[in-house]
Design a protein around this motif. Structure first.
Motif, PDB file in Angstrom:
ATOM      1  N   ARG A 102      -8.636   7.517   9.564  1.00 42.00           N
ATOM      2  CA  ARG A 102      -7.833   6.562   8.626  1.00 42.00           C
ATOM      3  C   ARG A 102      -8.582   6.005   7.820  1.00 42.00           C
ATOM      4  O   ARG A 102      -7.958   5.635   6.665  1.00 42.00           O
ATOM      5  CB  ARG A 102      -7.582   5.579   9.948  1.00 42.00           C
ATOM      6  CG  ARG A 102      -6.426   4.584   9.578  1.00 42.00           C
ATOM      7  CD  ARG A 102      -5.008   4.826   9.186  1.00 42.00           C
ATOM      8  NE  ARG A 102      -4.917   4.855   7.629  1.00 42.00           N
ATOM      9  CZ  ARG A 102      -3.858   5.842   7.087  1.00 42.00           C
ATOM     10  NH1 ARG A 102      -2.971   6.192   8.046  1.00 42.00           N
ATOM     11  NH2 ARG A 102      -3.909   5.708   5.928  1.00 42.00           N
ATOM     12  N   ARG A 103      -9.817   5.648   7.966  1.00 39.08           N
ATOM     13  CA  ARG A 103     -10.571   4.937   6.972  1.00 39.08           C
ATOM     14  C   ARG A 103     -10.759   5.842   5.657  1.00 39.08           C
ATOM     15  O   ARG A 103     -10.706   5.575   4.736  1.00 39.08           O
ATOM     16  CB  ARG A 103     -11.813   4.462   7.517  1.00 39.08           C
ATOM     17  CG  ARG A 103     -11.800   3.450   8.515  1.00 39.08           C
ATOM     18  CD  ARG A 103     -13.488   2.944   9.055  1.00 39.08           C
ATOM     19  NE  ARG A 103     -13.986   2.495   7.712  1.00 39.08           N
ATOM     20  CZ  ARG A 103     -15.338   1.924   8.094  1.00 39.08           C
ATOM     21  NH1 ARG A 103     -15.820   1.449   9.340  1.00 39.08           N
ATOM     22  NH2 ARG A 103     -16.004   1.586   7.071  1.00 39.08           N
ATOM     23  N   PHE A 104     -10.744   7.186   5.868  1.00 41.29           N
ATOM     24  CA  PHE A 104     -10.939   8.007   4.785  1.00 41.29           C
ATOM     25  C   PHE A 104      -9.874   8.238   4.112  1.00 41.29           C
ATOM     26  O   PHE A 104      -9.611   8.334   2.771  1.00 41.29           O
ATOM     27  CB  PHE A 104     -11.478   9.370   5.474  1.00 41.29           C
ATOM     28  CG  PHE A 104     -11.940  10.283   4.233  1.00 41.29           C
ATOM     29  CD1 PHE A 104     -13.264  10.125   3.347  1.00 41.29           C
ATOM     30  CD2 PHE A 104     -11.034  11.525   3.894  1.00 41.29           C
ATOM     31  CE1 PHE A 104     -13.110  10.877   2.331  1.00 41.29           C
ATOM     32  CE2 PHE A 104     -11.326  12.359   2.987  1.00 41.29           C
ATOM     33  CZ  PHE A 104     -12.382  12.058   2.103  1.00 41.29           C
ATOM     34  N   LEU A 105      -8.538   7.980   4.828  1.00 38.92           N
ATOM     35  CA  LEU A 105      -7.254   8.222   4.186  1.00 38.92           C
ATOM     36  C   LEU A 105      -7.082   6.967   3.278  1.00 38.92           C
ATOM     37  O   LEU A 105      -6.610   7.037   2.073  1.00 38.92           O
ATOM     38  CB  LEU A 105      -6.030   8.442   5.288  1.00 38.92           C
ATOM     39  CG  LEU A 105      -6.032   9.852   5.869  1.00 38.92           C
ATOM     40  CD1 LEU A 105      -4.941   9.767   6.876  1.00 38.92           C
ATOM     41  CD2 LEU A 105      -5.744  10.762   4.864  1.00 38.92           C
ATOM     42  N   ASP A 106      -7.441   5.766   3.858  1.00 40.46           N
ATOM     43  CA  ASP A 106      -7.500   4.592   3.085  1.00 40.46           C
ATOM     44  C   ASP A 106      -8.286   4.575   1.918  1.00 40.46           C
ATOM     45  O   ASP A 106      -7.839   4.062   0.829  1.00 40.46           O
ATOM     46  CB  ASP A 106      -7.804   3.341   4.097  1.00 40.46           C
ATOM     47  CG  ASP A 106      -6.651   3.209   5.086  1.00 40.46           C
ATOM     48  OD1 ASP A 106      -5.500   3.580   4.873  1.00 40.46           O
ATOM     49  OD2 ASP A 106      -7.025   2.397   6.079  1.00 40.46           O
ATOM     50  N   ARG A 107      -9.453   5.264   2.127  1.00 40.32           N
ATOM     51  CA  ARG A 107     -10.275   5.358   1.072  1.00 40.32           C
ATOM     52  C   ARG A 107      -9.700   6.105  -0.288  1.00 40.32           C
ATOM     53  O   ARG A 107      -9.891   5.662  -1.372  1.00 40.32           O
ATOM     54  CB  ARG A 107     -11.641   5.873   1.394  1.00 40.32           C
ATOM     55  CG  ARG A 107     -12.790   6.309   0.369  1.00 40.32           C
ATOM     56  CD  ARG A 107     -13.780   6.977   1.023  1.00 40.32           C
ATOM     57  NE  ARG A 107     -14.796   7.463  -0.036  1.00 40.32           N
ATOM     58  CZ  ARG A 107     -15.972   7.184  -0.167  1.00 40.32           C
ATOM     59  NH1 ARG A 107     -16.528   5.987   0.399  1.00 40.32           N
ATOM     60  NH2 ARG A 107     -16.748   7.742  -1.016  1.00 40.32           N
ATOM     61  N   LEU A 108      -9.213   7.144   0.142  1.00 34.26           N
ATOM     62  CA  LEU A 108      -8.675   8.092  -1.023  1.00 34.26           C
ATOM     63  C   LEU A 108      -7.528   7.309  -1.732  1.00 34.26           C
ATOM     64  O   LEU A 108      -7.230   7.439  -2.928  1.00 34.26           O
ATOM     65  CB  LEU A 108      -8.178   9.299  -0.320  1.00 34.26           C
ATOM     66  CG  LEU A 108      -9.057  10.246   0.221  1.00 34.26           C
ATOM     67  CD1 LEU A 108      -8.238  11.434   1.024  1.00 34.26           C
ATOM     68  CD2 LEU A 108     -10.061  10.907  -0.747  1.00 34.26           C
ATOM     69  N   ASP A 109      -6.871   6.676  -0.811  1.00 27.36           N
ATOM     70  CA  ASP A 109      -5.547   5.833  -1.211  1.00 27.36           C
ATOM     71  C   ASP A 109      -6.193   4.645  -2.187  1.00 27.36           C
ATOM     72  O   ASP A 109      -5.733   4.720  -3.309  1.00 27.36           O
ATOM     73  CB  ASP A 109      -4.829   5.014  -0.249  1.00 27.36           C
ATOM     74  CG  ASP A 109      -3.333   4.931  -0.410  1.00 27.36           C
ATOM     75  OD1 ASP A 109      -2.938   5.551  -1.526  1.00 27.36           O
ATOM     76  OD2 ASP A 109      -2.541   4.127   0.226  1.00 27.36           O
ATOM     77  N   ASP A 110      -7.098   4.107  -1.827  1.00 24.87           N
ATOM     78  CA  ASP A 110      -7.646   3.065  -2.617  1.00 24.87           C
ATOM     79  C   ASP A 110      -8.187   3.359  -3.999  1.00 24.87           C
ATOM     80  O   ASP A 110      -8.263   2.827  -4.995  1.00 24.87           O
ATOM     81  CB  ASP A 110      -8.880   2.144  -1.832  1.00 24.87           C
ATOM     82  CG  ASP A 110      -8.326   1.419  -0.855  1.00 24.87           C
ATOM     83  OD1 ASP A 110      -7.137   1.128  -0.720  1.00 24.87           O
ATOM     84  OD2 ASP A 110      -9.050   0.918   0.247  1.00 24.87           O
ATOM     85  N   ARG A 111      -8.656   4.620  -3.984  1.00 23.72           N
ATOM     86  CA  ARG A 111      -9.329   5.301  -5.328  1.00 23.72           C
ATOM     87  C   ARG A 111      -8.368   6.160  -6.041  1.00 23.72           C
ATOM     88  O   ARG A 111      -8.851   6.628  -7.091  1.00 23.72           O
ATOM     89  CB  ARG A 111     -10.442   6.208  -4.738  1.00 23.72           C
ATOM     90  CG  ARG A 111     -11.568   5.406  -4.076  1.00 23.72           C
ATOM     91  CD  ARG A 111     -12.828   6.225  -3.727  1.00 23.72           C
ATOM     92  NE  ARG A 111     -13.915   5.399  -3.422  1.00 23.72           N
ATOM     93  CZ  ARG A 111     -15.273   5.554  -3.198  1.00 23.72           C
ATOM     94  NH1 ARG A 111     -15.542   6.822  -3.713  1.00 23.72           N
ATOM     95  NH2 ARG A 111     -15.977   4.652  -2.825  1.00 23.72           N
ATOM     96  N   GLY A 112      -6.952   6.030  -5.628  1.00 25.47           N
ATOM     97  CA  GLY A 112      -5.914   6.818  -6.336  1.00 25.47           C
ATOM     98  C   GLY A 112      -6.159   8.431  -6.264  1.00 25.47           C
ATOM     99  O   GLY A 112      -5.688   9.018  -7.057  1.00 25.47           O
ATOM    100  N   LEU A 113      -6.946   8.773  -4.999  1.00 23.15           N
ATOM    101  CA  LEU A 113      -7.301  10.123  -4.988  1.00 23.15           C
ATOM    102  C   LEU A 113      -6.366  10.974  -3.913  1.00 23.15           C
ATOM    103  O   LEU A 113      -6.573  12.242  -3.888  1.00 23.15           O
ATOM    104  CB  LEU A 113      -8.560  10.500  -4.458  1.00 23.15           C
ATOM    105  CG  LEU A 113      -9.732   9.923  -5.580  1.00 23.15           C
ATOM    106  CD1 LEU A 113     -10.989   9.977  -5.095  1.00 23.15           C
ATOM    107  CD2 LEU A 113      -9.640  10.780  -6.878  1.00 23.15           C
ATOM    108  N   LYS A 114      -5.488  10.436  -3.054  1.00 24.06           N
ATOM    109  CA  LYS A 114      -4.635  10.905  -2.056  1.00 24.06           C
ATOM    110  C   LYS A 114      -3.521  12.068  -2.785  1.00 24.06           C
ATOM    111  O   LYS A 114      -3.675  13.213  -2.172  1.00 24.06           O
ATOM    112  CB  LYS A 114      -4.024   9.887  -1.264  1.00 24.06           C
ATOM    113  CG  LYS A 114      -3.449  10.687  -0.165  1.00 24.06           C
ATOM    114  CD  LYS A 114      -2.703   9.534   0.890  1.00 24.06           C
ATOM    115  CE  LYS A 114      -3.440   8.588   1.572  1.00 24.06           C
ATOM    116  NZ  LYS A 114      -2.604   7.308   2.247  1.00 24.06           N
ATOM    117  N   GLY A 115      -3.040  11.752  -3.727  1.00 24.87           N
ATOM    118  CA  GLY A 115      -2.381  12.386  -4.421  1.00 24.87           C
ATOM    119  C   GLY A 115      -2.603  13.816  -4.856  1.00 24.87           C
ATOM    120  O   GLY A 115      -2.133  14.941  -5.007  1.00 24.87           O
TER     121      GLY A 115
END
Length: 459
Positions: A28-41
């Motif tokens: 969950r923390r890694f997913l949030d980290r990707l989201d915060d950095r605009g990298l999830k997409g």
């Protein structure tokens, strides 16, 4: 006190807080980290490397399942165990998952999930590395996490800086040792439970605290009740048959036995612990207390209080849990509640110590008697190894919880026969546990490489 009661007691799924709950939160923390950095997409693939104890016993402890479900967007405190099992089977069958319920990405054992049994990350045996790649298979982000026991997760930055697991506003009765806790109680005329509840009011109202504690109690009782209804064989290949339902039926069919045998009460305590830990072993919903491997001890002793102690009340439940939390916080801050660091003395031993303190408090114990109860309970768990057969949280883990619960009751009763004066302090025994855990061979610390795990033939 920097650790909240609601961090020590968390609703999650079995079979291991360090191997399932922690890795799910890390995902969950890694997913949030990707989201915060605009990298999830941009993420087309996530590779997870598991190290140390997570790699050695991760399959038996459900770490693979936890990582997959966590990356798929599920959280241990809200998921439905049955739905989670279906989703896990789907991911395994299809070799793909929906990243945080969004885009589909591949996820296969040996390719996106890699067990590095001979390696470990620098700060803790329960290490994980999450790496994200884009559509061109270029690395776009990486993060290391550590599951440090009881579902707590630290990032590599936290671990390197020795940052506290949980940081809060300053509470009115801060303590880092048993001696400090006793001094605070005596100076302010408080019980240990009252000091903890006052600290909790730093972050939430007294009504919210009470409701939260009673909700945790209800979840503990639910795990007992479900464990008493379920039968069959536990998963994992050891073919361990669930016993709680049969024992429950025998106790109900022969109620008059209690008139002849006063120790029948202990049969009920054994039942409560068995029921919870069979649920845990099956991947059911339990309360981390303070870990999943030790999840049956505190519920069993709490159920003993509610069902066998005259005058038990919800207020008593709140006192029991708050007092237990104070003791758990001392172990968490000054040693560890991770079997990968301390062996089972850090899980069942700590739960036994917490439960003994809680029971002593609601039976009328003074702060010094409560501290004595906690010390007695741990003193006679020192050196307890973690040697799960087949890497599963079943043998000896399930029965070990019954023994921890019975020890806790005895420790509380023994402490109540004294005036709180004793030779070995709780601080002494916590430090001894820490030293013992550090000196203990790695093969006895949740690796399934020593003890019963290598001396019992698996058929």
């Amino acid at each position: 006190m920097s650790i909240s009661l609601f961090e020590l007691f968390k609703i999650g799924i079995g079979p291991s807080s360090s191997h399932t709950v922690g890795p799910m939160w890390a995902a969950r923390r890694f997913l949030d980290r990707l989201d915060d950095r605009g990298l999830k997409g941009e993420t087309a693939r996530v590779v997870v490397h598991l190290y140390g104890s997570l790699a050695l016993t991760g399959t038996g402890h459900g770490t693979d399942k936890a990582v997959m479900l966590g990356l798929a967007g599920l959280q241990p405190d809200t998921l439905d165990p049955d739905d989670a099992e279906d989703l896990f089977a789907y991911i395994r069958d299809k070799g793909e998952l929906q990243l945080d319920r969004g885009q589909r990405v591949p996820f296969r054992d040996g390719e996106e999930l890699i067990f590095l049994k001979r390696e470990r990350l620098p700060h803790h045996s329960n290490g994980m590395r999450f790496t994200a790649f884009d559509a061109a298979d270029r690395e776009i982000d990486r993060a290391d996490y550590y599951s440090v026991g009881g579902g707590f997760v630290m990032s590599a930055e936290d671990a390197a800086g020795a940052a506290p697991v949980l940081t809060n506003a300053r509470a009115p009765y801060e303590f880092r040792s048993g001696d400090e806790l006793l001094a605070l109680c005596e100076a302010h005329g408080l019980s240990i439970g009252e000091a903890v509840l006052a600290n909790e009011e730093t972050w939430r109202s007294r009504a919210e605290i009470r409701d939260g504690i009673l909700g945790i109690r209800d979840a503990m009782l639910d795990s007992i009740e479900r464990g008493c209804r379920m039968d069959g064989i536990l998963p994992g290949g050891l073919k361990v048959r669930r016993r709680a339902k049969q024992l429950h039926g025998e106790l109900l069919r022969k109620p008059e036995k209690a008139l002849r045998d006063p120790l029948t009460t202990l049969d009920w305590v054994n039942l409560y612990a068995l029921a919870v830990n069979e649920e845990n072993a099956a991947g059911g919903r339990v309360v981390t207390a303070p870990t999943n491997g030790a999840a049956g001890v505190i519920p069993a002793v709490l159920a003993y209080y509610e069902r066998f102690v005259h005058g038990a009340t919800d207020d008593g439940v709140v006192t029991f849990m708050a007092t237990s939390a104070a003791i758990g916080a001392l172990y968490k801050q000054n040693a560890s509640i991770s079997a990968a660091e301390m062996g089972c003395q850090g899980e069942v031993g700590v739960a036994c110590s917490m439960a003994a303190a809680g029971l002593c408090a609601v039976l009328g114990g003074t702060p010094r008697q409560v501290e004595n109860a906690a010390e007695i309970a741990m003193e006679h768990n020192l050196g307890l190894t973690c040697d799960p057969i087949g890497g599963l949280v079943q043998i000896p883990c399930i029965e070990r919880n019954t023994m921890g619960a019975v020890k806790a009751i005895n420790a509380a009763r023994l402490a109540l026969k004294g005036d709180g004066t004793h030779f070995v302090s709780l601080d002494n025994v916590i430090e001894t546990m820490r030293q013992t855990g550090n000196d203990m061979s790695e093969k006895y610390k949740e690796t399934a490489m020593g003890g019963l795990a290598v001396n019992v033939t698996i058929c």
